[in-house]
Design an enzyme around this catalytic site. Structure first.
Site, PDB file in Angstrom:
ATOM      1  N   LYS A  25       0.834  -1.198   0.000  1.00 57.32           N
ATOM      2  CA  LYS A  25       0.000   0.000   0.000  1.00 57.32           C
ATOM      3  C   LYS A  25       0.875   1.256   0.000  1.00 57.32           C
ATOM      4  O   LYS A  25       0.679   2.166  -0.805  1.00 57.32           O
ATOM      5  CB  LYS A  25      -0.894  -0.032   1.239  1.00 57.32           C
ATOM      6  CG  LYS A  25      -2.141   0.789   1.155  1.00 57.32           C
ATOM      7  CD  LYS A  25      -2.966   0.624   2.427  1.00 57.32           C
ATOM      8  CE  LYS A  25      -3.683  -0.705   2.480  1.00 57.32           C
ATOM      9  NZ  LYS A  25      -4.279  -0.973   3.789  1.00 57.32           N
ATOM     10  N   ARG A  95      -3.265   3.230   8.418  1.00 53.73           N
ATOM     11  CA  ARG A  95      -3.548   2.051   7.597  1.00 53.73           C
ATOM     12  C   ARG A  95      -2.369   1.091   7.609  1.00 53.73           C
ATOM     13  O   ARG A  95      -1.241   1.492   7.427  1.00 53.73           O
ATOM     14  CB  ARG A  95      -3.800   2.468   6.138  1.00 53.73           C
ATOM     15  CG  ARG A  95      -4.632   3.713   5.993  1.00 53.73           C
ATOM     16  CD  ARG A  95      -4.688   4.182   4.543  1.00 53.73           C
ATOM     17  NE  ARG A  95      -5.358   3.232   3.674  1.00 53.73           N
ATOM     18  CZ  ARG A  95      -5.404   3.353   2.347  1.00 53.73           C
ATOM     19  NH1 ARG A  95      -4.785   4.381   1.758  1.00 53.73           N
ATOM     20  NH2 ARG A  95      -6.026   2.458   1.616  1.00 53.73           N
ATOM     21  N   GLY A 104      -8.156  -7.945   4.272  1.00 54.59           N
ATOM     22  CA  GLY A 104      -8.889  -7.907   5.522  1.00 54.59           C
ATOM     23  C   GLY A 104      -8.129  -8.386   6.741  1.00 54.59           C
ATOM     24  O   GLY A 104      -8.693  -8.574   7.802  1.00 54.59           O
ATOM     25  N   MET A 106      -5.209  -7.001   8.285  1.00 54.58           N
ATOM     26  CA  MET A 106      -4.740  -6.019   9.239  1.00 54.58           C
ATOM     27  C   MET A 106      -5.737  -4.865   9.222  1.00 54.58           C
ATOM     28  O   MET A 106      -6.359  -4.605   8.209  1.00 54.58           O
ATOM     29  CB  MET A 106      -3.354  -5.511   8.814  1.00 54.58           C
ATOM     30  CG  MET A 106      -2.421  -6.602   8.338  1.00 54.58           C
ATOM     31  SD  MET A 106      -1.909  -7.708   9.636  1.00 54.58           S
ATOM     32  CE  MET A 106      -0.969  -6.580  10.613  1.00 54.58           C
ATOM     33  N   ARG A 339      -3.336  -1.683  -6.473  1.00 59.10           N
ATOM     34  CA  ARG A 339      -2.464  -2.865  -6.421  1.00 59.10           C
ATOM     35  C   ARG A 339      -2.830  -3.749  -7.595  1.00 59.10           C
ATOM     36  O   ARG A 339      -3.909  -3.591  -8.186  1.00 59.10           O
ATOM     37  CB  ARG A 339      -2.644  -3.618  -5.111  1.00 59.10           C
ATOM     38  CG  ARG A 339      -4.068  -4.112  -4.912  1.00 59.10           C
ATOM     39  CD  ARG A 339      -4.240  -4.785  -3.566  1.00 59.10           C
ATOM     40  NE  ARG A 339      -5.655  -4.889  -3.244  1.00 59.10           N
ATOM     41  CZ  ARG A 339      -6.146  -4.945  -2.023  1.00 59.10           C
ATOM     42  NH1 ARG A 339      -5.362  -4.911  -0.991  1.00 59.10           N
ATOM     43  NH2 ARG A 339      -7.439  -5.043  -1.834  1.00 59.10           N
ATOM     44  N   HIS A 458     -15.254 -10.229   1.540  1.00 60.85           N
ATOM     45  CA  HIS A 458     -14.144 -11.044   2.035  1.00 60.85           C
ATOM     46  C   HIS A 458     -14.149 -12.437   1.395  1.00 60.85           C
ATOM     47  O   HIS A 458     -13.139 -12.901   0.863  1.00 60.85           O
ATOM     48  CB  HIS A 458     -14.254 -11.153   3.557  1.00 60.85           C
ATOM     49  CG  HIS A 458     -13.181 -11.980   4.184  1.00 60.85           C
ATOM     50  ND1 HIS A 458     -13.371 -13.304   4.513  1.00 60.85           N
ATOM     51  CD2 HIS A 458     -11.904 -11.683   4.502  1.00 60.85           C
ATOM     52  CE1 HIS A 458     -12.249 -13.765   5.036  1.00 60.85           C
ATOM     53  NE2 HIS A 458     -11.345 -12.809   5.048  1.00 60.85           N
ATOM     54  N   SER A 766      16.875 -40.328 -14.161  1.00 58.86           N
ATOM     55  CA  SER A 766      15.661 -39.606 -13.816  1.00 58.86           C
ATOM     56  C   SER A 766      15.597 -39.558 -12.292  1.00 58.86           C
ATOM     57  O   SER A 766      15.661 -40.602 -11.637  1.00 58.86           O
ATOM     58  CB  SER A 766      14.436 -40.315 -14.381  1.00 58.86           C
ATOM     59  OG  SER A 766      13.272 -39.679 -13.925  1.00 58.86           O
ATOM     60  N   CYS A 833      11.120 -37.127 -12.085  1.00 62.10           N
ATOM     61  CA  CYS A 833       9.780 -37.703 -12.236  1.00 62.10           C
ATOM     62  C   CYS A 833       9.050 -37.817 -10.913  1.00 62.10           C
ATOM     63  O   CYS A 833       8.029 -38.472 -10.811  1.00 62.10           O
ATOM     64  CB  CYS A 833       9.864 -39.057 -12.925  1.00 62.10           C
ATOM     65  SG  CYS A 833      10.821 -40.253 -11.985  1.00 62.10           S
ATOM     66  N   TYR A 853      14.372 -32.305 -18.687  1.00 62.02           N
ATOM     67  CA  TYR A 853      12.909 -32.267 -18.590  1.00 62.02           C
ATOM     68  C   TYR A 853      12.453 -32.480 -17.156  1.00 62.02           C
ATOM     69  O   TYR A 853      13.204 -32.960 -16.304  1.00 62.02           O
ATOM     70  CB  TYR A 853      12.269 -33.335 -19.490  1.00 62.02           C
ATOM     71  CG  TYR A 853      12.525 -34.759 -19.040  1.00 62.02           C
ATOM     72  CD1 TYR A 853      11.694 -35.365 -18.092  1.00 62.02           C
ATOM     73  CD2 TYR A 853      13.584 -35.503 -19.556  1.00 62.02           C
ATOM     74  CE1 TYR A 853      11.932 -36.662 -17.675  1.00 62.02           C
ATOM     75  CE2 TYR A 853      13.820 -36.797 -19.150  1.00 62.02           C
ATOM     76  CZ  TYR A 853      12.987 -37.373 -18.195  1.00 62.02           C
ATOM     77  OH  TYR A 853      13.220 -38.651 -17.770  1.00 62.02           O
TER      78      TYR A 853
HETATM   79  P1  ADP Z   1      -7.550  -2.596   3.754  1.00 64.05           P
HETATM   80  O1  ADP Z   1      -6.132  -2.989   3.616  1.00 64.05           O
HETATM   81  O2  ADP Z   1      -8.323  -3.457   4.679  1.00 64.05           O
HETATM   82  O3  ADP Z   1      -8.221  -2.372   2.441  1.00 64.05           O
HETATM   83  P2  ADP Z   1      -7.258   0.242   3.946  1.00 64.05           P
HETATM   84  O4  ADP Z   1      -6.100   0.802   4.652  1.00 64.05           O
HETATM   85  O5  ADP Z   1      -7.179   0.239   2.472  1.00 64.05           O
HETATM   86  O6  ADP Z   1      -7.537  -1.199   4.514  1.00 64.05           O
HETATM   87  O7  ADP Z   1      -8.479   1.075   4.436  1.00 64.05           O
HETATM   88  C1  ADP Z   1      -9.763   0.607   4.575  1.00 64.05           C
HETATM   89  C2  ADP Z   1     -10.737   1.572   3.953  1.00 64.05           C
HETATM   90  O8  ADP Z   1     -10.580   2.879   4.439  1.00 64.05           O
HETATM   91  C3  ADP Z   1     -10.554   1.653   2.463  1.00 64.05           C
HETATM   92  O9  ADP Z   1     -11.806   1.545   1.834  1.00 64.05           O
HETATM   93  C4  ADP Z   1      -9.938   3.001   2.215  1.00 64.05           C
HETATM   94  O10 ADP Z   1     -10.349   3.519   1.010  1.00 64.05           O
HETATM   95  C5  ADP Z   1     -10.454   3.820   3.391  1.00 64.05           C
HETATM   96  N1  ADP Z   1      -9.460   4.831   3.755  1.00 64.05           N
HETATM   97  C6  ADP Z   1      -8.231   4.624   4.185  1.00 64.05           C
HETATM   98  N2  ADP Z   1      -7.550   5.767   4.345  1.00 64.05           N
HETATM   99  C7  ADP Z   1      -8.393   6.748   3.986  1.00 64.05           C
HETATM  100  C8  ADP Z   1      -8.276   8.167   3.922  1.00 64.05           C
HETATM  101  N3  ADP Z   1      -7.151   8.793   4.233  1.00 64.05           N
HETATM  102  N4  ADP Z   1      -9.354   8.864   3.512  1.00 64.05           N
HETATM  103  C9  ADP Z   1     -10.503   8.228   3.184  1.00 64.05           C
HETATM  104  N5  ADP Z   1     -10.676   6.904   3.218  1.00 64.05           N
HETATM  105  C10 ADP Z   1      -9.633   6.156   3.621  1.00 64.05           C
HETATM  106 MG    MG Z   2      -7.608  -1.228   1.030  1.00 60.67          MG
HETATM  107 MG    MG Z   3      -9.546  -3.728   6.554  1.00 65.52          MG
END
Ligand code: ADP
Ligand code: MG
Ligand code: MG
Length: 873
Positions: A25, A95, A104, A106, A339, A458, A766, A833, A853
């Site tokens: 990220k 984040r 989902g 962390m 990503r 999820h 082999s 093999c 191979y």
């Molecule tokens: P995950 O890894 O679980 O997707 P994120 O860090 O991407 O967690 O954040 C979860 C949600 O919060 C995402 O939908 C993201 O768009 C929103 N979010 C994170 N940071 C900001 C921010 N600075 N402003 C607005 N929304 C945010």
């Molecule tokens: Mg995210």
């Molecule tokens: Mg999350």
């Protein structure tokens, strides 16, 4: 070196190559900043700090505090706001984000910096009280959950209670006063569960949140996810602190997620979901049902166009399909994350082909990066038989979240799913929705069915990542966990009942349906021709029957690397003759039984040679200990005694004579052929007569006779001599010759050690890495189940060495075998093999050792081809 890296305002201290330190990220936020994407500015705390934190009892390394202060200051300047300002507070999100994305896993805290005082300032500044309190209640919930471990459900219960009191259904229907009330109640929930007041100092909030993210790296569910996905060697998670933008400022604001192409089928279209007047996780949390991204075109046409433009730009920049999070704040678009998107196998192949056609990248890059070996595995997944499906059996239709057919018994609980799977029962995990706590059960299940949630829920994301069939958001079914059942119309399905799901169509079907092998499309074929352009090592198959041989050929196998002959001795008449041979106590008796077996073997080889016309076929002579062919039940023994015309007592005596303490190390492999040369003679004759016969039909044959379990050069010389003599006889009798080779399996450590001596005599090697692994580790393959699981859990082994070649140990023997063998005979043909021939990392290892191979099961042939090409690239 920096501990903190800033991004924003068109520049950044990091870039996309720095995933290890900044997490995916953070690295991509930095990259996006540098290429001018509209992202809210912020900074990333390196994953190294997470490691430090977790190794030093929650301490920060020296200087971190000041680096963070500096970065906050820089952020304040960019935003023109002050962190902790009661009038106009700068709010941030905290984040998490590791080098490898863990959906989902962390947690994130939004709206950090709000206090009882600054919430009023925010309300005034934005002229929107509702919005300010909405932010605050979300913040208390997330902070309580992520940082202080107050279960999110506790806040949910308070919210539901208030909604019930106010008789409203949606969060958005709550009025300003309701939200103020909710904030008070949330603060009580917080205090009741933590014994403390909700912190009113933004600096404390930030420090605690950063620590919360660091700590979450070692949360149970995060550890479990990493284990299931074999994610090792990471420092920890980075922490991103980023200025907030708000999708919850009213009807001109929104938040959403989208893919630049359809992740299910690869179609080139913007694909995703959004919610008006919402924030953060609302879209994926399934609280409100999100709307299709196409509707954004109607409600916010300008933002939609801009989104399309920016997402295309991102795709071109990254040369891969992107998975993007965005937020619209009062008509202004922000990108919050990008990503490389997870996708199904079918989508991966289509996207690779389309992106090359569109000129976004070149073929070699597409083969190297856009399709993973596992994607091809999915394409080879079974499908439900179309005509098997009766309309009346369809229980419901949900989203086609992840393709493939799955059939199993219904379970509603993830632990039970794991348990049943452990007992060998196929199950379908049925949940209203899944959460990271369910990953164990999801992994154990054949397929996943949820009644709530979208294509990016999820369940859907995780299932697609694993290539596991999943139907999501099937709202036609009504799940009752207490009663352990679900209803669909007037049908009730209970735990333990069979259902079938079709993840490509989204259908849920009552009962146990039949599945069929998949059909490859044109995209697959085209892609595989590209793969072969970059493949520099052959892929053969392990096949014992003409059917398997033909299938493997269709999958691109360039010959048979291992045809096991023992399977050919089953079948009513064959096994009787085989047993007669085994219990013979004189050579004469044995020879007469073998003579009866010869025609069967010859016929089998004829069919296999025909199926593999023009390609080499490696046939291994009889390998397993003989008693494996004998009956073990008293009833069968009686029948056999009758058939053989001897008494049961006599037969039992002979069977006892054959029993061994340690059959795997006993009378098997070439030891059989050396003590009973007539067995080798019969097999060599069958192979060579078949070869001559097929050649006489005008077809090319390349038999390669493989002597198993050789540990000394003398063993090999003995067996080779028998084969060569028979060849001479056969060719003289038939008046026709074929080219044949005699080689050996290297599967006993000693054979690797003296490979040069064996190579002097052998035409090919082999590596039989199943036995080689067994004997190098000293783990009995049949008994290792008792401790392997434990070893993997404890981290004593990283992988099951029978699945993934142990490069460190067994790999040394393979390398030594190749080096010594080729030193003695430079053109020695060498292959592998074992099971490992179809495992991508092992294939790469074999390529690097210069093997000619790899050979693997038919279904894994395309995977091995791709793995070989990727090793080359
Ligand atoms: P995950 O890894 O679980 O997707 P994120 O860090 O991407 O967690 O954040 C979860 C949600 O919060 C995402 O939908 C993201 O768009 C929103 N979010 C994170 N940071 C900001 C921010 N600075 N402003 C607005 N929304 C945010
Ligand atoms: Mg995210
Ligand atoms: Mg999350």
């Amino acid at each position: 070196q920096n501990q903190v890296f800033t991004f924003g305002g068109g520049t950044a201290e990091g870039d996309k190559s720095m995933k290890e330190l900044l997490g995916g990220k953070g690295a991509n936020l930095a990259e996006m900043s540098s290429i001018g994407m509209p992202i809210p500015p912020g900074f990333t705390i390196s994953a190294k700090i997470c490691k430090y934190y977790n190794e030093h009892d929650g301490q920060w390394p020296e200087g971190l505090k000041y680096e963070i202060q500096d970065s906050i200051q820089q952020l304040e300047e960019l935003m023109g706001q002050q962190f902790g300002d009661p009038e106009d507070p700068l709010l941030v999100s905290v984040r998490s984000g590791a080098a490898i994305s863990m959906p989902g896993m962390m947690d994130t805290v939004l709206n950090l910096g709000l206090t009882d005082q600054s919430v009023q300032g925010l309300a005034q500044k934005m002229d929107n009280e509702r919005f300010a309190y909405d932010c605050y209640r979300r913040f208390i919930d997330m902070f309580g959950d992520v940082v202080m471990g107050v279960a999110h459900e506790k806040f949910e219960i308070a919210l539901q209670k208030l909604k019930d009191e106010k008789s409203v259904e949606l969060d958005t229907q709550l009025e300003v006063d309701d939200l103020k009330e909710l904030v008070d109640r949330y603060k009580k929930v917080y205090k009741n569960n933590t014994g403390e007041d909700f912190p009113q100092d933004p600096d404390d909030q930030l420090r605690l949140s950063i620590n919360g993210v660091f700590g979450s790296w070692n949360a149970k569910r995060a550890i479990k996810y990493r284990k299931i996905n074999k994610i090792t060697g990471l420092l920890g998670t980075a922490v991103n602190v980023q200025a907030m933008v708000y999708g919850n400022m009213g009807d001109d604001s929104a938040t959403g997620v989208c893919f630049t192409r359809n992740p299910s089928d690869g179609k080139s279209e913007l694909y995703g979901e959004f919610l008006i007047n919402a924030q953060g996780e609302d879209v994926v949390a399934g609280i409100r049902t999100p709307r299709d991204i196409n509707e954004l075109k109607e409600v916010m046409p300008d933002s939609y166009d801009e989104l399309l433009e920016l997402t295309n730009q991102l795709e071109e920049h990254y040369q891969d399909m992107q998975d993007i999070e965005f937020t619209v704040q009062q008509g202004k678009l922000f990108i919050l994350q990008t990503r490389n998107g997870k996708r199904t196998g079918a989508a991966a192949v289509k996207i690779a082909i389309d992106m090359v056609d569109e000129g976004i990248l070149k073929k070699d890059k597409a083969v190297a990066n856009l399709v993973e070996p596992g994607h091809l595995d999915q394409l080879l997944h079974p499908q439900l038989k179309e005509d098997e499906i009766d309309e009346n059996d369809i229980l419901g239709k949900g989203l086609p979240a992840s393709p493939g057919a799955a059939v199993g018994k219904v379970v509603f609980d993830s632990d039970i799913a794991e348990e049943e799977h452990g007992k060998g029962n196929p199950v379908i995990l049925v949940r209203i929705e899944t959460s990271p706590e369910d990953v164990g059960g999801m992994s154990a299940a054949e397929g996943i069915l949820t009644s709530r949630g979208g294509m990016t829920s999820h369940a859907a994301v995780v299932a697609r990542g694993w290539g596991k069939p999943c139907v999501a958001g099937c709202d036609g079914i009504n799940i009752d966990y207490d009663k352990q059942q679900f209803t669909a119309g007037d049908v009730t399905v209970r735990a333990g009942d069979w259902i079938s799901i079709d993840g490509a169509r989204g259908t849920v079907i009552n009962g146990k349906k039949e599945v069929e092998a998949p059909q490859f499309g044109d995209n697959f074929r085209t892609f595989m021709t590209w793969v072969d352009e970059f493949r520099d090592m052959d892929v053969r198959t392990n096949a014992d029957t003409p059917e398997d041989a033909l299938r493997a050929r269709e999958y691109g196998a360039l010959g048979i690397g291992l045809a096991r002959t023992e399977h050919m001795f089953f079948g009513e008449e064959r096994i009787r003759e085989m047993r007669r041979m085994i219990i013979s106590e004189s050579e004469g008796e044995r020879r007469s039984a073998l003579e009866n077996l010869l025609p069967y073997q010859r016929e089998d080889f004829i069919e296999i040679f025909e199926a593999m016309e023009g390609l080499p076929v490696t046939v291994r002579l009889l390998d397993p200990p003989l008693h494996e062919f004998l009956p073990d039940e008293e009833k069968e023994v009686k029948t056999l005694a009758k058939e053989l015309g001897i008494s049961t007592a006599e037969l039992n005596r002979k069977i006892r004579l054959l029993s061994e303490f340690n059959p795997m190390l006993g009378h098997r492999g070439c030891r059989l052929g050396i003590t009973y040369p007539e067995i080798t003679e019969m097999q060599a004759r069958a192979i060579l007569e078949a070869a001559v016969e097929v050649k006489s039909r005008g077809k090319e044959v390349y038999p390669e006779i493989m002597i198993p379990l050789v540990g000394t050069a003398e063993e090999f010389i003995h067996e080779r001599h028998v084969v060569d003599e028979i060849a001479e006889d056969v060719f003289a009798e038939k008046g026709s010759e074929v080219d044949y080779k005699v080689g050996t399996m290297i599967e006993i450590p000693r054979a690797a050690l003296i490979a040069d001596k064996i190579a002097d005599e052998a035409d090919f090697f082999s590596f039989g890495t199943n036995d080689l692994t067994q004997m190098t580790f000293g783990y009995s393959r049949d008994d290792a189940g008792k401790f392997l699981e434990h070893y993997l859990n404890e981290g004593i082994l990283k992988n099951d060495p029978f699945q993934v070649l142990d490069q460190e140990g067994v790999g040394q023997l393979v390398e030594m075998g190749v080096t010594k063998g080729r030193a003695a005979k430079s053109d020695l043909k060498v292959g592998i093999c074992g099971e490992h021939g179809g495992d991508p990392s092992s294939v790469a290892f074999c390529y690097n050792l210069g093997l000619n191979y790899v050979s693997c099961s038919p279904y894994r042939v395309p995977i091995a081809r791709l793995a070989a090409a990727q090793a080359f690239l």
